[in-house]
Design a protein around this motif. Structure first.
Motif, PDB file in Angstrom:
ATOM      1  N   ARG A 150       1.758   4.114 -14.848  1.00 27.02           N
ATOM      2  CA  ARG A 150       0.717   3.860 -13.849  1.00 27.02           C
ATOM      3  C   ARG A 150       1.089   2.691 -12.940  1.00 27.02           C
ATOM      4  N   GLU A 151       1.599   1.600 -13.530  1.00 31.50           N
ATOM      5  CA  GLU A 151       1.983   0.433 -12.735  1.00 31.50           C
ATOM      6  C   GLU A 151       3.164   0.738 -11.823  1.00 31.50           C
ATOM      7  N   LEU A 152       4.130   1.508 -12.319  1.00 32.49           N
ATOM      8  CA  LEU A 152       5.283   1.865 -11.500  1.00 32.49           C
ATOM      9  C   LEU A 152       4.873   2.775 -10.342  1.00 32.49           C
ATOM     10  N   LEU A 153       3.968   3.706 -10.603  1.00 29.52           N
ATOM     11  CA  LEU A 153       3.496   4.571  -9.519  1.00 29.52           C
ATOM     12  C   LEU A 153       2.680   3.779  -8.500  1.00 29.52           C
ATOM     13  N   ARG A 213       2.598   1.246  -2.962  1.00 32.20           N
ATOM     14  CA  ARG A 213       2.668   0.106  -2.052  1.00 32.20           C
ATOM     15  C   ARG A 213       3.923   0.142  -1.183  1.00 32.20           C
ATOM     16  N   GLY A 214       4.818   1.093  -1.435  1.00 31.57           N
ATOM     17  CA  GLY A 214       6.013   1.215  -0.609  1.00 31.57           C
ATOM     18  C   GLY A 214       7.285   0.702  -1.251  1.00 31.57           C
ATOM     19  N   PRO A 262       5.069  -2.051   9.388  1.00 35.73           N
ATOM     20  CA  PRO A 262       5.565  -3.073   8.465  1.00 35.73           C
ATOM     21  C   PRO A 262       5.367  -2.648   7.016  1.00 35.73           C
ATOM     22  N   LYS A 263       6.232  -3.148   6.128  1.00 32.86           N
ATOM     23  CA  LYS A 263       6.089  -2.863   4.707  1.00 32.86           C
ATOM     24  C   LYS A 263       4.898  -3.621   4.158  1.00 32.86           C
ATOM     25  N   LYS A 264       4.187  -2.999   3.245  1.00 39.07           N
ATOM     26  CA  LYS A 264       3.021  -3.629   2.631  1.00 39.07           C
ATOM     27  C   LYS A 264       3.489  -4.589   1.551  1.00 39.07           C
ATOM     28  N   ARG A 265       2.755  -5.679   1.401  1.00 39.65           N
ATOM     29  CA  ARG A 265       3.084  -6.659   0.384  1.00 39.65           C
ATOM     30  C   ARG A 265       2.146  -6.503  -0.804  1.00 39.65           C
ATOM     31  N   ASN A 266       2.567  -7.029  -1.895  1.00 39.92           N
ATOM     32  CA  ASN A 266       1.742  -7.038  -3.083  1.00 39.92           C
ATOM     33  C   ASN A 266       0.453  -7.791  -2.773  1.00 39.92           C
ATOM     34  N   THR A 305       5.718   9.548   0.953  1.00 46.09           N
ATOM     35  CA  THR A 305       5.686   9.447   2.409  1.00 46.09           C
ATOM     36  C   THR A 305       6.519   8.248   2.814  1.00 46.09           C
ATOM     37  N   THR A 306       7.430   8.447   3.735  1.00 42.59           N
ATOM     38  CA  THR A 306       8.267   7.336   4.179  1.00 42.59           C
ATOM     39  C   THR A 306       7.587   6.637   5.337  1.00 42.59           C
TER      40      THR A 306
END
Length: 82
Positions: free
Chosen positions: A14-17, A22-23, A49-53, A42-43
């Protein structure tokens, strides 16, 4: 890029997915050797911009220094005298 073992994949799927949602890209290793890669379905386009934690920088608006925060945590509790 994150790295996770096959045991991590089995126990923390679950955490890895959520990380791929989050990208983030995750490399799965088996006995220390890369064997697979989890990537978001989805790419993102290059203009997006890439999403951050979401936990990163959660106290950025706090004006206290780190030293002051640590001192406050280490200070003993003070009780009112009756």
């Amino acid at each position: 890029m994150m790295e996770a073992t096959t045991k991590d994949l089995r126990l923390h799927t679950r955490e890895l997915l959520a990380a791929t949602h989050r990208g983030e890209e995750i490399v799965i290793t088996l006995r220390g050797k890369p064997t697979a890669r989890l990537v978001p379905l989805t790419t993102q386009t290059e203009s997006e911009p890439k999403k951050r934690n979401p936990g990163f920088g959660m106290w950025s608006d706090d004006l206290k220094t780190v030293d002051d925060q640590v001192r406050a945590l280490r200070k003993g509790r003070q009780f009112d005298e009756c």
